[in-house]
Design a protein around this motif. Structure first.
Motif, PDB file in Angstrom:
ATOM      1  N   GLY A   1       0.798  -1.225   0.000  1.00  0.00           N
ATOM      2  CA  GLY A   1       0.000   0.000   0.000  1.00  0.00           C
ATOM      3  C   GLY A   1       0.821   1.261   0.000  1.00  0.00           C
ATOM      4  O   GLY A   1       0.375   2.304   0.467  1.00  0.00           O
ATOM      5  N   TRP A   2       2.042   1.179  -0.530  1.00  0.00           N
ATOM      6  CA  TRP A   2       2.968   2.316  -0.572  1.00  0.00           C
ATOM      7  C   TRP A   2       3.255   2.868   0.822  1.00  0.00           C
ATOM      8  O   TRP A   2       3.512   4.065   0.981  1.00  0.00           O
ATOM      9  N   ARG A   3       3.216   1.999   1.825  1.00  0.00           N
ATOM     10  CA  ARG A   3       3.589   2.454   3.173  1.00  0.00           C
ATOM     11  C   ARG A   3       5.060   2.865   3.157  1.00  0.00           C
ATOM     12  O   ARG A   3       5.928   2.096   2.759  1.00  0.00           O
ATOM     13  N   ASN A   4       5.341   4.080   3.595  1.00  0.00           N
ATOM     14  CA  ASN A   4       6.688   4.627   3.493  1.00  0.00           C
ATOM     15  C   ASN A   4       7.472   4.329   4.763  1.00  0.00           C
ATOM     16  O   ASN A   4       7.149   4.822   5.841  1.00  0.00           O
ATOM     17  N   ALA A   5       8.501   3.501   4.640  1.00  0.00           N
ATOM     18  CA  ALA A   5       9.276   3.066   5.796  1.00  0.00           C
ATOM     19  C   ALA A   5      10.712   3.568   5.699  1.00  0.00           C
ATOM     20  O   ALA A   5      11.348   3.472   4.642  1.00  0.00           O
ATOM     21  N   SER A   6      11.232   4.086   6.793  1.00  0.00           N
ATOM     22  CA  SER A   6      12.596   4.599   6.813  1.00  0.00           C
ATOM     23  C   SER A   6      13.606   3.453   6.738  1.00  0.00           C
ATOM     24  O   SER A   6      13.419   2.402   7.354  1.00  0.00           O
ATOM     25  N   THR A   7      14.665   3.683   5.981  1.00  0.00           N
ATOM     26  CA  THR A   7      15.774   2.726   5.978  1.00  0.00           C
ATOM     27  C   THR A   7      16.603   2.847   7.251  1.00  0.00           C
ATOM     28  O   THR A   7      17.412   1.974   7.543  1.00  0.00           O
ATOM     29  N   ASP A   8      16.426   3.963   7.959  1.00  0.00           N
ATOM     30  CA  ASP A   8      17.118   4.261   9.231  1.00  0.00           C
ATOM     31  C   ASP A   8      18.624   4.504   9.056  1.00  0.00           C
ATOM     32  O   ASP A   8      19.173   5.438   9.621  1.00  0.00           O
ATOM     33  N   GLN A   9      19.287   3.659   8.291  1.00  0.00           N
ATOM     34  CA  GLN A   9      20.736   3.749   8.161  1.00  0.00           C
ATOM     35  C   GLN A   9      21.184   4.790   7.138  1.00  0.00           C
ATOM     36  O   GLN A   9      22.296   5.309   7.220  1.00  0.00           O
ATOM     37  N   VAL A  10      20.336   5.076   6.156  1.00  0.00           N
ATOM     38  CA  VAL A  10      20.737   5.957   5.057  1.00  0.00           C
ATOM     39  C   VAL A  10      20.274   7.376   5.375  1.00  0.00           C
ATOM     40  O   VAL A  10      19.100   7.720   5.183  1.00  0.00           O
TER      41      VAL A  10
ATOM     42  N   ASN B   1      21.704  -6.300   3.754  1.00  0.00           N
ATOM     43  CA  ASN B   1      22.672  -5.936   4.790  1.00  0.00           C
ATOM     44  C   ASN B   1      22.060  -4.898   5.731  1.00  0.00           C
ATOM     45  O   ASN B   1      22.754  -4.031   6.258  1.00  0.00           O
ATOM     46  N   ALA B   2      20.711  -5.008   5.895  1.00  0.00           N
ATOM     47  CA  ALA B   2      19.968  -4.124   6.809  1.00  0.00           C
ATOM     48  C   ALA B   2      20.167  -2.648   6.464  1.00  0.00           C
ATOM     49  O   ALA B   2      20.132  -1.788   7.338  1.00  0.00           O
ATOM     50  N   TRP B   3      20.399  -2.370   5.180  1.00  0.00           N
ATOM     51  CA  TRP B   3      20.585  -0.999   4.684  1.00  0.00           C
ATOM     52  C   TRP B   3      21.774  -0.298   5.348  1.00  0.00           C
ATOM     53  O   TRP B   3      21.795   0.927   5.449  1.00  0.00           O
ATOM     54  N   ARG B   4      22.743  -1.067   5.790  1.00  0.00           N
ATOM     55  CA  ARG B   4      23.957  -0.448   6.352  1.00  0.00           C
ATOM     56  C   ARG B   4      24.604   0.390   5.255  1.00  0.00           C
ATOM     57  O   ARG B   4      24.873  -0.111   4.163  1.00  0.00           O
ATOM     58  N   ASN B   5      24.850   1.665   5.545  1.00  0.00           N
ATOM     59  CA  ASN B   5      25.304   2.603   4.525  1.00  0.00           C
ATOM     60  C   ASN B   5      26.829   2.685   4.511  1.00  0.00           C
ATOM     61  O   ASN B   5      27.453   3.116   5.486  1.00  0.00           O
ATOM     62  N   LEU B   6      27.439   2.267   3.407  1.00  0.00           N
ATOM     63  CA  LEU B   6      28.889   2.180   3.304  1.00  0.00           C
ATOM     64  C   LEU B   6      29.418   3.083   2.195  1.00  0.00           C
ATOM     65  O   LEU B   6      28.875   3.108   1.084  1.00  0.00           O
ATOM     66  N   SER B   7      30.475   3.790   2.481  1.00  0.00           N
ATOM     67  CA  SER B   7      31.088   4.674   1.492  1.00  0.00           C
ATOM     68  C   SER B   7      31.739   3.859   0.381  1.00  0.00           C
ATOM     69  O   SER B   7      32.372   2.833   0.633  1.00  0.00           O
ATOM     70  N   THR B   8      31.574   4.338  -0.851  1.00  0.00           N
ATOM     71  CA  THR B   8      32.275   3.707  -1.972  1.00  0.00           C
ATOM     72  C   THR B   8      33.758   4.071  -1.956  1.00  0.00           C
ATOM     73  O   THR B   8      34.562   3.403  -2.602  1.00  0.00           O
ATOM     74  N   GLY B   9      34.106   5.150  -1.261  1.00  0.00           N
ATOM     75  CA  GLY B   9      35.499   5.550  -1.117  1.00  0.00           C
ATOM     76  C   GLY B   9      36.057   6.368  -2.243  1.00  0.00           C
ATOM     77  O   GLY B   9      36.702   7.392  -2.023  1.00  0.00           O
ATOM     78  N   ASN B  10      35.796   5.949  -3.474  1.00  0.00           N
ATOM     79  CA  ASN B  10      36.417   6.613  -4.623  1.00  0.00           C
ATOM     80  C   ASN B  10      35.508   7.589  -5.358  1.00  0.00           C
ATOM     81  O   ASN B  10      35.992   8.407  -6.140  1.00  0.00           O
ATOM     82  N   VAL B  11      34.211   7.489  -5.147  1.00  0.00           N
ATOM     83  CA  VAL B  11      33.275   8.387  -5.840  1.00  0.00           C
ATOM     84  C   VAL B  11      33.033   9.584  -4.937  1.00  0.00           C
ATOM     85  O   VAL B  11      32.226   9.539  -4.002  1.00  0.00           O
ATOM     86  N   THR B  12      33.746  10.663  -5.193  1.00  0.00           N
ATOM     87  CA  THR B  12      33.680  11.854  -4.345  1.00  0.00           C
ATOM     88  C   THR B  12      33.491  13.112  -5.186  1.00  0.00           C
ATOM     89  O   THR B  12      33.673  13.097  -6.413  1.00  0.00           O
ATOM     90  N   GLY B  13      33.118  14.206  -4.508  1.00  0.00           N
ATOM     91  CA  GLY B  13      32.979  15.494  -5.181  1.00  0.00           C
ATOM     92  C   GLY B  13      31.837  15.554  -6.164  1.00  0.00           C
ATOM     93  O   GLY B  13      31.808  16.406  -7.047  1.00  0.00           O
ATOM     94  N   ALA B  14      30.862  14.685  -6.036  1.00  0.00           N
ATOM     95  CA  ALA B  14      29.764  14.590  -7.003  1.00  0.00           C
ATOM     96  C   ALA B  14      28.576  15.448  -6.595  1.00  0.00           C
ATOM     97  O   ALA B  14      28.361  15.727  -5.413  1.00  0.00           O
ATOM     98  N   PHE B  15      27.759  15.826  -7.594  1.00  0.00           N
ATOM     99  CA  PHE B  15      26.532  16.564  -7.312  1.00  0.00           C
ATOM    100  C   PHE B  15      25.312  15.894  -7.930  1.00  0.00           C
ATOM    101  O   PHE B  15      24.177  16.293  -7.654  1.00  0.00           O
TER     102      PHE B  15
END
Length: 463
Positions: free
Chosen positions: A390-399, A431-445
């Motif tokens: 039903g399009w219930r909007n749930a937070s990923t919490d980690q992101v 992975n329970a939406w654990r938010n991990l840096s890609t490390g190399n993709v920086t300075g982006a908009f």
């Protein structure tokens, strides 16, 4: 609205609306009108007589932007129509198109009733981002008038406005004088499609021009090493997809949509799609589909139709767009006033609110295992909503802390990519939406994502 600025001067000069075709030099000799409150001396953007300037260029309303119709409003001399200018400002703010959504007609005098029919708040309270609206009787003409509220301080407001004779102004108005003219009794009202924070005492800032940059590709099987294809520069938005083993990058450069393919040395070729503000893509049965926003309206172009650009006809007032396909049906998701709407190709592109996804600043979508998933950024936090819930909007919490959003899938695993401080992060559903840096993709908009048939995840960014 069809009204001369010169007639405006005669009608309401006594309440301090110095809607001037003249420039600041002559306005500097105007006395402060009766009923005005004292200007805030610390504001920095007002003068004792209330007049500020006679240009709307600070808002971006110049050149081609000024001669474009927004929300179907009429164009007058040089594009200076009051309703068209206010529609331009509201559209840029992500406000819903209440002007065409719930009534017919075109004059400013009916904007308050249109808003009420669309459920938009109308009252006597000033707020930045609101519309100041006069009925025809209060304004003394047959069309009424609207102005855009840039800022509020004390008993005065800073507004910007235009008129059909070609005049424009940005001025300070007194709420006391407006009350004398009908504010609070129905003749003069504020419409609140999407209020904004008050800029305070400083000069209201012009909307930021789109940032332009170079497209980069990073792959999960190469430690997210960010590589420049060497062919795509000056882009303001990006989308991506794979069809078979071929990767495609779509970018907006100067309003034009370009396509670059990995099997063609990333040669960047124009599709002929023009006037685009945002882009989203999907593919179905080997056909590539490009969806764009133009003045808040959604358009579709297909690779098997020479990229002929056709309006969906049902989507207006949108500020972001996403697309996916499932079971032979194409789905387009748009943000209208912060709420996610869905339009489907098998339903005449009828645009329907998801209901549960509100307050969003960005939207992304994908279909996985027969279920449609919509991802949104609400206050920097990424939320997920599913069609089978039903399009219930749930937070990923980690992101959290996200400014841009893209999604991809590998098998039944969903991946969410975000920009946090210009750095790309990856979060996975397994992975329970654990938010991990890609490390190399920086300075982006700006950000896009895709995956290959053999399970390689791809991030495309602009920087």
């Amino acid at each position: 609205m069809k009204i001369s600025v010169r007639s405006v001067l005669a009608v309401i000069g006594t309440v301090g609306l110095l809607l001037a075709a003249a420039g600041p030099a002559s306005a500097a000799h105007q006395p402060m009108p009766d009923g005005w409150s004292a200007a805030n001396p610390a504001s920095g953007w007002t003068r004792s007589w209330g007049y500020v300037d006679s240009t709307l260029a600070y808002s971006g309303f110049s050149g081609g932007a000024r001669t474009t119709s927004y929300w179907g409003q009429a164009l007058c001399t040089g594009g200076y129509n009051c309703t068209n200018y206010v529609a331009y400002r509201l559209q840029r703010n992500g406000a819903p198109d209440f002007v065409r959504g719930c009534a017919t007609g075109s004059n400013a005098t009916s904007w308050d009733e249109r808003a009420r029919r669309c459920g938009v708040r109308v009252d006597a309270t000033a707020a930045p981002g609101a519309v100041l609206q006069w009925d025809a009787s209060a304004y003394g003409n047959s069309a009424g008038h609207v102005a855009y509220v840039d800022a509020v301080f004390g008993d005065s407001i800073l507004v910007s406005q235009a008129g059909c004779s070609g005049g424009a102004s940005r001025e300070v108005l007194s709420l006391a004088a407006l009350r004398a003219r009908g504010l609070g009794s129905g003749g003069v009202e504020f419409i609140h499609p999407r209020d904004l924070p008050n800029p305070g005492g400083g000069t209201p800032q012009a909307p930021t021009a789109p940032t332009a940059g170079t497209a980069f590709e990073a792959a999960s099987n190469n430690s997210w090493l960010n590589l420049d294809p060497g062919t795509i520069t000056g882009a303001t938005d990006v989308a991506a997809m794979t069809v078979g083993d071929t990767k495609y990058i779509y970018t907006i450069i100067g309003g034009q949509v370009y396509e670059a393919a990995s099997n063609n040395g990333w040669k960047n070729l124009p599709t002929g799609i023009a006037g685009a503000e945002a882009v989203a893509v999907t593919n179905m049965n080997g056909v590539k589909y490009v969806y764009t926003l133009k003045n808040g309206e959604a358009w579709e172009a297909a690779s098997d139709n020479g990229w002929r650009d056709l309006p969906l006809g049902s989507v207006a007032g949108a500020t972001d767009i996403a697309a996916t396909s499932m079971g032979g049906v194409k789905f387009v998701y748009t943000l209208i006033g912060g709420t996610v709407h869905e339009a489907a190709s098998n339903n005449g592109w009828r645009n329907l609110s998801t209901g549960g996804v509100t307050g969003a600043s960005r939207v992304a979508a994908m279909a996985v295992d027969g279920v449609k998933f919509v991802y949104s950024i609400v206050g920097g936090v990424v939320y997920e909503a599913a069609s089978d819930n039903g399009w219930r909007n749930a937070s990923t919490d980690q992101v959290v802390g996200a400014s841009e959003l893209a999604v991809a899938s590998v098998g039944t695993t969903k991946f969410v990519y975000t920009l946090v401080g210009g750095t790309a992060y990856e979060a996975a559903s397994d992975n329970a939406w654990r938010n991990l840096s890609t490390g190399n993709v920086t300075g982006a908009f700006a950000l896009a994502a895709a995956s290959t048939p053999d399970g390689v995840k791809l991030i495309y960014s602009l920087r």
